[in-house]
Design a protein around this motif. Structure first.
Motif, PDB file in Angstrom:
ATOM      1  N   ASN A  97     -14.010   0.033  12.747  1.00 50.54           N
ATOM      2  CA  ASN A  97     -12.659  -1.096  12.421  1.00 50.54           C
ATOM      3  C   ASN A  97     -13.023  -2.203  11.342  1.00 50.54           C
TER       4      ASN A  97
ATOM      5  N   SER B 264     -10.899  -3.689   9.599  1.00 50.46           N
ATOM      6  CA  SER B 264     -10.439  -5.166   9.589  1.00 50.46           C
ATOM      7  C   SER B 264     -11.288  -6.150  10.163  1.00 50.46           C
TER       8      SER B 264
ATOM      9  N   LYS C 254     -15.477   1.696   1.145  1.00 49.53           N
ATOM     10  CA  LYS C 254     -14.353   1.652   2.142  1.00 49.53           C
ATOM     11  C   LYS C 254     -13.521   0.310   1.783  1.00 49.53           C
TER      12      LYS C 254
ATOM     13  N   ALA D 120      -9.760   0.826   0.418  1.00 47.86           N
ATOM     14  CA  ALA D 120      -8.717  -0.066   1.241  1.00 47.86           C
ATOM     15  C   ALA D 120      -7.948  -0.791   0.329  1.00 47.86           C
TER      16      ALA D 120
ATOM     17  N   SER E 298      -2.805   2.829   1.672  1.00 46.92           N
ATOM     18  CA  SER E 298      -3.358   3.486   2.916  1.00 46.92           C
ATOM     19  C   SER E 298      -2.557   2.812   4.211  1.00 46.92           C
ATOM     20  N   LYS E 299      -2.210   3.880   4.951  1.00 46.81           N
ATOM     21  CA  LYS E 299      -1.616   3.475   6.310  1.00 46.81           C
ATOM     22  C   LYS E 299      -2.884   3.308   7.220  1.00 46.81           C
ATOM     23  N   LYS E 300      -3.812   3.731   6.707  1.00 46.48           N
ATOM     24  CA  LYS E 300      -5.154   3.853   7.763  1.00 46.48           C
ATOM     25  C   LYS E 300      -5.676   2.339   7.637  1.00 46.48           C
ATOM     26  N   TYR E 301      -5.808   1.557   6.642  1.00 49.01           N
ATOM     27  CA  TYR E 301      -6.483   0.405   6.666  1.00 49.01           C
ATOM     28  C   TYR E 301      -5.327  -0.771   6.102  1.00 49.01           C
TER      29      TYR E 301
END
Length: 182
Positions: free
Chosen positions: A55, A57, A88, A92, A97-100
């Protein structure tokens, strides 16, 4: 953190506990940096790394604290997870990125990443650390133009004596720099 072995499951269990108790994150970060003479500070860094991978964020509100001490640790087993976390964060921040969720990296944070990354490359840290540092420097170099010439010189000087992994990443970064500056 008192587990005896550095098993993946132990690191993951620690990271999950921190994710369930995010109020403990500042204490964990402090332990990585402020207890540098303790034998378990690298374990704290490993847990922090796994928590960030799970996680990213959750780490954002504590970036000032994280970057305050990132240049202090010298042991490879502590530096490697810090380099991974830095990479990372940079990925980000600089890549769509849609991941972060994009991290709130400030100019001061980027300056600290620059300092730490150049230190890690120059100090001949292990390839897992230096490869991540190269990526951070490349990405931040998209904003700060003096980075690429300096990074290229260092990589060209160190590549002949580097490990296979170092040579591979260095050649990729040199190629990316050449394509951006053409």
């Amino acid at each position: 953190m008192n587990y005896a072995k550095a098993y993946w499951a132990n690191r993951l269990a620690g990271a999950h506990w921190v994710m369930k108790h995010p109020e403990t994150l500042p204490e964990l970060i402090d332990y990585v940096y402020l207890k540098t003479q303790e034998e378990n500070n690298h374990k704290a860094a490993w847990i922090l790394e796994f928590m960030v991978l799970g996680n990213l964020s959750l780490h954002y509100p504590h970036l000032d604290l994280f970057f305050k001490g990132i240049t202090f640790p010298k042991k490879d087993q502590t530096v490697r997870p810090l380099a991974n976390i830095s990479e990372k964060l940079c990925l980000a921040y600089y890549r769509n990125s849609k991941k972060y969720v994009k991290p709130p990296l400030t100019a001061a944070h980027k300056e600290i990443i620059l300092e730490a990354s150049f230190d890690w490359i120059i100090a001949d840290k292990k390839v897992a650390c230096t490869a991540r540092a190269m990526t951070c420097l490349y990405l931040i170099g998209t904003e700060i133009e003096w980075i690429y010439p300096e990074l290229k010189i260092i990589l060209e000087q160190k590549t002949p004596t580097g490990s296979a992994g170092y040579k591979n990443r260095a050649q990729k970064i040199i190629s990316l720099i050449a394509n951006r500056t053409c």
